[in-house]
Design an enzyme around this catalytic site. Structure first.
Site, PDB file in Angstrom:
ATOM      1  CG  ASP A 113      59.223  96.477 -15.494  1.00 19.03           C
ATOM      2  OD1 ASP A 113      59.980  95.728 -14.755  1.00 19.03           O
ATOM      3  OD2 ASP A 113      59.079  96.541 -16.757  1.00 19.03           O
TER       4      ASP A 113
ATOM      5  CB  THR B 103      63.779  96.124 -18.144  1.00 15.24           C
ATOM      6  OG1 THR B 103      64.448  95.672 -17.169  1.00 15.24           O
ATOM      7  CG2 THR B 103      64.245  95.861 -19.631  1.00 15.24           C
TER       8      THR B 103
ATOM      9  CG  ASN C  59      57.885  91.329 -16.866  1.00 23.38           C
ATOM     10  OD1 ASN C  59      57.327  92.232 -17.456  1.00 23.38           O
ATOM     11  ND2 ASN C  59      59.107  91.245 -16.256  1.00 23.38           N
TER      12      ASN C  59
END
EC number: 7.6.2.1
Lengths: 1164, 368
Positions: free
Chosen positions: A411, A413, A828
């Site tokens: 990922d 961020t 997420n």
């Protein structure tokens, strides 16, 4: 909004099977309302214990025998009990009994502890409102529908619907630290119509039912409806959402008490209890090859038994062999049918050879994994001072998989970047504002400090500016956290003291609100649905908060509807540019867009802000849409999304913000190392392409030399997807064929031209979808994979969470079946973490969901390097050796027994004594390999970290491939042949004592066994590259133990044994010189081929690992050489330096060798 | 010359093996101990040609002399073997082997002449050897009752089930029970030296010292301890079916009778392989001047009781001298010489390879 229940179908009024109706206070609904069949619910007893007193023994045994190893032992044991087998049932019964008992005691104890814990939870006092009075009762007596009172700092006893709170605005604060690890305070809301209740009587007078879905484990989802019956009136229906549901396990904070909460889910149906179900099991590649090897060995076992059975009957065809006069059968045996006899013989052979299946391997592997995983948690280098946490291991099953990773999905961020947002600038209609003071996390004085570039005051501009700042102050879900005192707000803000700070689940929002504060607009608080803002002129502005259209990752924006003090309805929206721009009708789109793009290229996170003025009627309409959707019991999410879509349109663009998210420390270094280690790194992010690409460059995922291939919506709009894909594929293939030859010789493609691919979510779904629709023509998926395979780095931007998982799945299923690793920090990323072979969570700022769902959790991205390159590498070589060695040592053990059958008339006579058979795997050879598999380091940690390419040496499960397995098995067979025939020729019709006495069959077996134990242990010693005192202790200790045990076992007439066949056998053997000589000879011969193989491989074609080992040694050498030469000037002879044994240098970890060389150089 | 390195990574070798989990105390910072940080000081040997070469040469240099010594010793041992099964018509024992019957009361005797072409100087050990006799058959091996043999009275009267079908005979317990005891070797062998002047001088055969001391004194014991009246001690038991005499009549010497009869003990130690020999008698050296068995003609007198032809077995008598390494067995010597030579040869090969490849590798290393 009200909804008449009995009349016409309201939204979401379909027949709803999976629902429950809760009668608050157990009161019947007014007659005629609805004739509901009372449902039965469990009581509030939490049962985490697995067993009761009565079912413990059967259930525990059942559970234990479901494990393959125990079951195998059990079968062997039963066979031994039933038929006459060569070894006594003790040989398998004793270990089985031991393992089962120990496990049962451990599990029983744990269960007893759980029982105790359950008891204390179930009996903890709870206040319940009954007949208008507060009654104290025990937690497990709570029933669905009870009204509960909870005080501050108490934990909720079950899942509750909040009716009213001691706070006047009907809210309460809750921390869910024990549920999901998020320690921030969350706000929950009371039901509108009941929030005014203050006393027990009021609450008790409530006549209502709650309809809600059946229990489900999602902590963040709840759909329900409360129907309030008032006298003679139609019932009033109110929607209930997750914000009304207080979860069991959470704790009430900053609220004196909450009244009248209604239990909806109790006992084992609470969301907490539902969440403790175990996740699906991931299996490592090593385990898979282990099982494959086991099947091979099972086949070998069965074929051995079959061969021997057949040979036995062929051999004893003549009755003189079958039953010579000296060796008759009993009458019983004679009468038995031939077939039964043959089958019994087959089983007996199975029992005799059963040890070839290394059952103890399972136990050892499990222990190795369990104990080994502590090295990760203990690792000081993976401890983060700031967070105060080290690495976490949630499953130890995948330790070795860390050494096999081929694809890393990360990922962006919070993983590559800090997720520590800093407000950089904002731009209103193209005018840029930059706050002076740069400060994080603390509130500064409200003194305005705006640095305006290009200030050209104008009415229009002024208006937009005001709106922009207000939008940012209002459009968020930030909470103000005061210092513990309730009246701290006034003191804190007004005196300009930093006593309160902002909390939000999204760091962007905090950064924005804090940025606004620095620009002069301070968000004070939300009070009674009024948001208060302190503007530049120190005036408090109040806006009534009407609706919050929450952020979600699909829409990628959020909105609020507020009513200003002047009575205007305003809709403020902020969100990603891609989701805002299409909805803009006016505003300086061009300027803002330019600024946004420029910021994105610099790697800043940008958000666009827009607003819309709503007329009264528009507002009512919006309101209607929203409430309709909120009331829906089914598909609420979908309906809400539709409603949002309708409301959020026709925006006027205000401006954009830019927030910086700095790269995590050493992220670039880590990525570079992963690249060198042969891993392909993919960045999957929801961010904009430009921002993401900038981060990728910064983190060296893309280098300047990287040729970027774009597979984005922009391109596919120009050309068809088909063309783009084929073109890219051609580029990649052409490049590869040119550079293919060079690359082999160069090895690493550092300077070589390599490719980076950028793909966005929309194109990706097009690629995947196209495949589903028409599988025949143009298999895009394959082409896409082909392109990806040739790219060293891939950036996927604009990804929805589910798409992340899809990508991982796609790669997992591609034809090489590579091992994937997913790393992320936020909710997420959970889907991709769960999907990948290894999921790693970063203990980030966005809660602990990723860490909770991961297999391993680390504080920072940089720790991934050590995790994979050092720990993963070590675990892999350790477990690979463990597995191979286990098979090897059991081949060595059992194959002589097989050979012996040819010399004892296939009579299943065991070669070794029962004690040896039983203890071989349990004690004589178990500890050295276990300790080896815990502490072995074939290369030093520093070398592994310094030279990531060593990771390639173990890629693709290289130590557990079939050729390697075959080598070990052949080695085992060779050794076994040496043992057996060595002893055979020594015993061949002669004596080897100096007093002429003869030895019997047990001495023969003991001789073989002694050679076996020594050879097998010394083989491990040869494989050990890292001799700590533990290795010395365990290896020499277990050999010593064998000798002492044998002396003891043969030294005494054991009264409990019905045979004394081992009496003095070992001692007699040791008293004979030739026995010693042959033991030494046989050990030497057995070890010889392995040594030769090792030396030849190392000399002829050394692997990188082997080279590194030598290089390391040489480095130490050259240093000594230099030092020694220095010394030699003083008259001491310079040692010839092939050896580095005598080097007394202390090489401190982390201290580069170079410095030592430099030191010695400077000395010279 | 060890290509290895001693890497004392951490001077602080302090180890705390605290239990996993760290208990309830949650001080999250991991302890900085050498063990937990995997930085225990360690010796890191690497098997390179350089390391192994000397080892090979040393093994070669050690093993070849040992092997030669063993080989010479083995060759110096004198051994004479004669097969008296009586398979051939010409064999003196042919008749006995043909006319064998378990019930015959008259023992069949045969005489085998042989010639020793060299004198046997030291103690001579007389072995009998059987071939194709599966003493290591599982049914056979376990068919005994060790506690009965140890003198346990209960086991004497109720032998273990393992002894079946040789546990009871005519409802009396068999002592000693089991197939091994039942099939005890019962040929009698006698040696005579044929003096050149024609007289047959019997050679004294020593019956003691043929069984393990521990077997005779600890593992085996007569029921009733030192009761001199063995007949009474074995009251109520019956002899094994194939035996001619009960167990308490095996020898006149009470110290060698019953279960502690050495012939019996020797037989009870089951052989490892189907072709085996067992020590029968020892001919002790009388004086240093006269060889134990001088060169000349000898006669072996066999009382032929033991049938082996039904299972195609063979019976032999072996006369052997013994050295420190036991009887004649060239295997060990040859094996040592072979392994020593192979190691030496490999050492040379490795040296060449090391010289060729080693240089290349080194240069590569340096260039890196």
């Amino acid at each position: 909004m009200e909804c008449r229940l009995q009349r016409g179908p309201c939204v979401g009024e379909e027949i709803w099977v999976d629902s429950r109706t809760v009668y608050i206070g157990h009161k019947d609904p007014p007659p005629g309302a609805e004739a509901n069949i009372p449902q039965r619910y469990p009581d509030n007893r939490i049962v985490s214990s697995k067993y009761t007193f009565w079912n413990f023994i059967p259930k525990n045994l059942f559970e234990q025998f479901r494990r393959i190893a125990n079951f195998y032992f059990l079968v062997i044991f039963l066979v031994q009990l039933i038929i006459d087998t060569p070894t006594s049932p003790v040989t398998s019964g004793l270990p089985l009994f031991f393992v089962i008992t120990v496990t049962a005691i451990k599990q029983g104890y744990e269960d007893w502890l759980r029982h105790k814990a359950d008891c204390s939870i179930n009996e903890c006092p709870v206040d319940v409102v009954q007949q208008g009075k507060v009654v104290r009762t025990q937690s497990h007596k709570l029933r669905v529908g009870d009204i509960v009172v909870v005080r501050e700092d108490e934990t909720f006893p079950c899942d509750l619907i909040l009716l009213s709170s001691s706070r006047h605005d009907g809210t309460c604060y809750v921390t869910t630290a024990s549920l999901d690890g998020e320690s921030s305070h969350k706000t929950y809301y009371a039901v509108q119509d009941t929030m005014a209740f203050r006393t027990e009587q009021e609450v008790d007078s409530l006549h209502a039912t709650i309809e809600c879905e059946q229990p489900q484990p999602d902590l963040y989802k709840f759909v329900g409806r409360i129907n309030i019956y008032k006298d003679k009136e139609e019932p009033l229906a109110r929607p209930l959402g997750a914000e009304n549901l207080l979860l069991r396990g959470a704790t009430l904070k900053n609220t004196q008490h909450i009244y009248g909460t209604v239990a909806v889910y109790t006992g084992m149906e609470t969301k907490m209890a539902l969440n403790y179900q175990s996740k699906s099991q991931k299996r490592s590649a090593v385990e898979k090859s282990m099982n494959a090897f086991l099947i091979v060995y099972l086949c070998i076992l069965i074929s051995k038994a079959v061969i021997n059975t057949v040979l036995k009957y062929a051999w004893q065809w003549s009755p003189d062999r079958d039953e010579p006069w000296y060796n008759h059968r009993t009458e019983n045996e004679r009468q038995r049918h031939m077939v039964i006899r043959a089958f019994t013989d087959f089983l007996a052979f199975m029992v005799l050879f059963n040890y070839i299946i290394p059952v103890s391997m399972y136990v050892t592997v499990e222990m190795q994994k369990f104990l080994g995983s502590y090295f990760i948690t203990w690792d000081e280098e993976m401890f983060d001072e700031e967070l105060g946490e080290g690495a976490q291991v949630n499953t130890s099953d995948l330790n070795e998989e860390l050494g096999q990773v081929e694809y890393v999905f990360t990922d962006k961020t919070g993983t590559l970047t800090e997720n520590n947002m800093e407000f950089i600038e904002c731009c209103v209609d193209g005018n840029v504002y930059i706050p002076h003071a740069i400060c994080n996390g603390q509130i500064l004085s409200a003194a305005s400090s705006i640095d305006m570039i290009d200030s050209s005051p104008g009415g229009y501009r002024r208006e937009h500016e005001d709106l922009f700042f207000r939008a940012l102050c209002l459009c968020h879900t930030v909470q103000v956290k005061e210092e513990e005192t309730v009246d701290g707000i006034k003191r804190g803000i007004h005196q300009g003291r930093p006593t309160s700070f902002y909390i939000s689940s999204s760091p962007d929002e905090v950064a924005l609100v804090e940025g606004m504060k620095r620009l002069g607009y301070t968000y004070l608080r939300l009070k009674d649905n009024y948001m208060e803002i302190l503007n530049k002129d120190d005036e408090i502005e109040r806006f009534e908060l009407l609706h919050v259209l929450n952020f979600d990752s699909v829409r990628r924006r959020m909105s609020v509807i507020v009513k200003s003090s002047s009575g205007e309805y305003l809709l403020f929206c902020k969100g990603a540019d891609s989701s805002i721009f299409p909805r803009i009708v006016s505003g300086k789109v061009e300027q803002v867009k330019a600024r946004v793009e420029q910021n994105a290229i610099e790697g800043l996170r940008t958000l666009c802000v827009a607003y819309r003025r709503l007329s009264e009627s528009e507002y009512q309409e919006a309101c209607h849409h929203l409430n309709e959707a909120k009331l829906a019991l089914q598909d609420r999410e979908q309906r809400l999304a539709q409603a949002y879509d309708i409301i959020e349109r026709d925006f006027v663009l205000l401006g954009a913000t830019a927030v910086e998210d700095r790269l995590q420390e050493k992220a670039a270094d880590t990525i570079e190392s992963l690249h060198k280690a042969g891993m392909k790194v993919w960045v999957l992010t929801g961010d904009k392409m430009e921002t993401a690409a900038a981060t990728c460059y910064a983190s060296k995922l893309f280098r300047r030399s990287t040729q970027i291939l774009e597979l984005t919506k922009k391109r596919t709009e120009e050309q068809s997807l088909h063309d783009v894909l084929f073109e890219l594929n051609r580029t990649v293939l052409r490049q590869r064929s040119i550079s293919g030859y060079d690359r082999v010789s160069v090895g690493l493609s550092v300077d070589c031209l390599d490719f980076g691919l950028i793909i966005d979510g929309a194109t990706l779904s097009a690629v995947l979808k196209a495949n589903q629709e028409r599988a025949g023509s143009g298999n895009y998926r394959e082409i896409f994979l082909e392109i990806c395979r040739n790219c060293s780095a891939v950036l996927c931007c604009r990804m929805a969470p589910l798409q992340k998982a899809q990508i991982v799945k796609l790669i997992k299923a591609s034809k090489e079946h590579p091992i994937t690793l997913a790393i992320g920090d936020g909710a997420n990323d959970v889907s991709m973490i769960l999907e990948a072979h290894v999921g790693i969570g970063i203990m980030g700022k966005e809660g602990r969901q990723a860490a909770r769902n991961s297999d391993y959790a680390i504080p920072k991205f940089k720790h991934l390097k050590k995790m994979l390159l050092v720990h993963g590498h070590y675990y892999y070589i350790r477990i690979a050796e463990l597995v191979q060695y286990f098979f090897y040592k059991n081949v060595c053990f059992i194959f002589p027994q097989f050979l012996y059958q040819f010399f004892c008339g296939f009579s299943q006579q065991p070669l070794y004594d029962t004690a040896y058979l039983t203890l071989y795997n349990i004690s004589f050879t178990s500890l050295p390999i276990l300790l080896y598999s815990l502490v072995e380091q074939h290369i030093t940690m520093e070398t592994l970290k310094r030279d990531p390419s060593l990771y390639r040496d173990i890629a693709k499960n290289s130590l557990l491939r079939w050729p390697v397995f075959l080598y070990w098995t052949c080695l085992g067979v060779f050794d076994a042949v040496i043992f057996f025939f060595g002893a055979y020729f020594l015993f061949d019709n002669t004596t080897f004592t100096s007093n002429g006495q003869m030895f019997g069959n047990w001495t023969f077996g003991t001789l073989v066994f002694t050679v076996l134990v020594f050879t097998v242990t010394l083989k491990l010693a040869l494989d050990t590259h890292h001799w700590t005192w533990i290795n010395h202790f365990v290896i020499w200790g277990s050999l010593l133990f064998y000798v002492i045990f044998s002396l003891l076992w043969g030294g005494i007439i054991w009264p409990f044994l019905n045979y004394q066949r081992m009496y003095y056998v070992f001692m007699q053997m040791l008293s004979s010189g030739p026995a010693w000589l042959s033991i030494i000879l046989l050990i030497t011969v057995s070890l010889l081929p392995d040594v030769i193989k090792k030396v030849l491989c190392r000399t002829m074609c050394p692997t990188a690992t082997e080279r590194a080992q030598v290089t390391y040694c040489h480095q130490l050498h050259s240093e000594t050489k230099a030092l020694n030469c220095l010394v030699s000037r003083l008259g001491v002879r310079c040692l010839s330096c092939i050896s580095c044994k005598s080097i007394p240098l202390v090489n401190h970890p982390g201290r580069p060798l170079g410095s030592l060389i430099a030191l010695s150089n400077s000395m010279i | 010359m060890m290509a290895s390195s001693y890497n004392a990574k951490d001077e602080d070798g302090h180890i705390t093996v605290s239990g996993p989990g760290g208990g309830t105390l949650r001080s999250k910072k991991p302890e900085n101990t050498a063990f937990k940080q995997q930085r225990l000081p360690a010796w890191q040997p690497i098997l390179t040609a350089g390391t192994v070469l000397p080892a090979f040469f040393i093994i070669g240099l050690l093993f070849i002399p040992i092997g030669i010594g063993l080989f010479v010793t083995s060759n110096n041992i004198k051994e004479f073997e004669v097969d008296y099964t009586g398979v051939d018509m010409s064999s003196p024992c042919f008749n006995c082997s043909q006319n064998f019957s378990w019930n015959s009361t008259k023992p069949c005797t045969c005489t085998i002449p042989f010639y020793l072409d060299q004198p046997y100087e030291s103690n001579v050990y007389v072995y009998y050897g059987l071939s194709n006799f599966y003493q290591n058959h599982r049914r056979y091996v376990k068919s005994r009752d060790d506690s009965q043999l140890n003198g346990d009275v209960n086991s004497l009267m109720s032998p273990s089930k393992e002894c079946e079908p040789y546990a009871f005979h005519e409802n009396k317990p068999i002592a000693p029970c089991g197939a091994i005891a039942n099939s005890m070797f019962n040929d009698t062998l006698e040696l005579f030296y044929n003096d050149p002047n024609g007289t047959r001088i019997p050679i004294p055969l020593n019956t003691t010292g043929i069984a393990w001391w521990t077997d005779k004194h600890v593992k085996f014991g007569n029921p009733g301890g030192n009761n001199p009246n063995l007949t009474a001690a074995f009251q109520g038991t019956t002899k094994p079916v194939n035996w001619r005499r009960p167990v308490y009549e095996l020898d006149a010497d009470p110290g060698n009778n019953g279960f502690i009869n050495e012939d019996f003990i020797v037989w009870m130690r089951t052989a490892a392989l189907p072709t085996f020999r067992k020590l029968y008698r020892i001919i002790n050296k009388k004086s240093s001047m006269v060889p134990t068995l001088p060169r000349g003609n000898y006669t072996l007198e066999v009382v032929y009781n033991y049938p082996v032809r039904s299972f195609e077995g063979r019976k032999r008598v072996i006369l052997s001298t013994i050295s420190w390494m036991g009887g004649k067995n060239p295997f060990l010597g040859i094996a040592y010489i072979t392994v020593g030579s192979v190691c030496f040869f490999l050492g040379v090969v490795l040296l060449i390879i090391h010289h060729k490849c080693g240089n290349r590798n080194n240069s590569a290393d340096i260039s890196n």
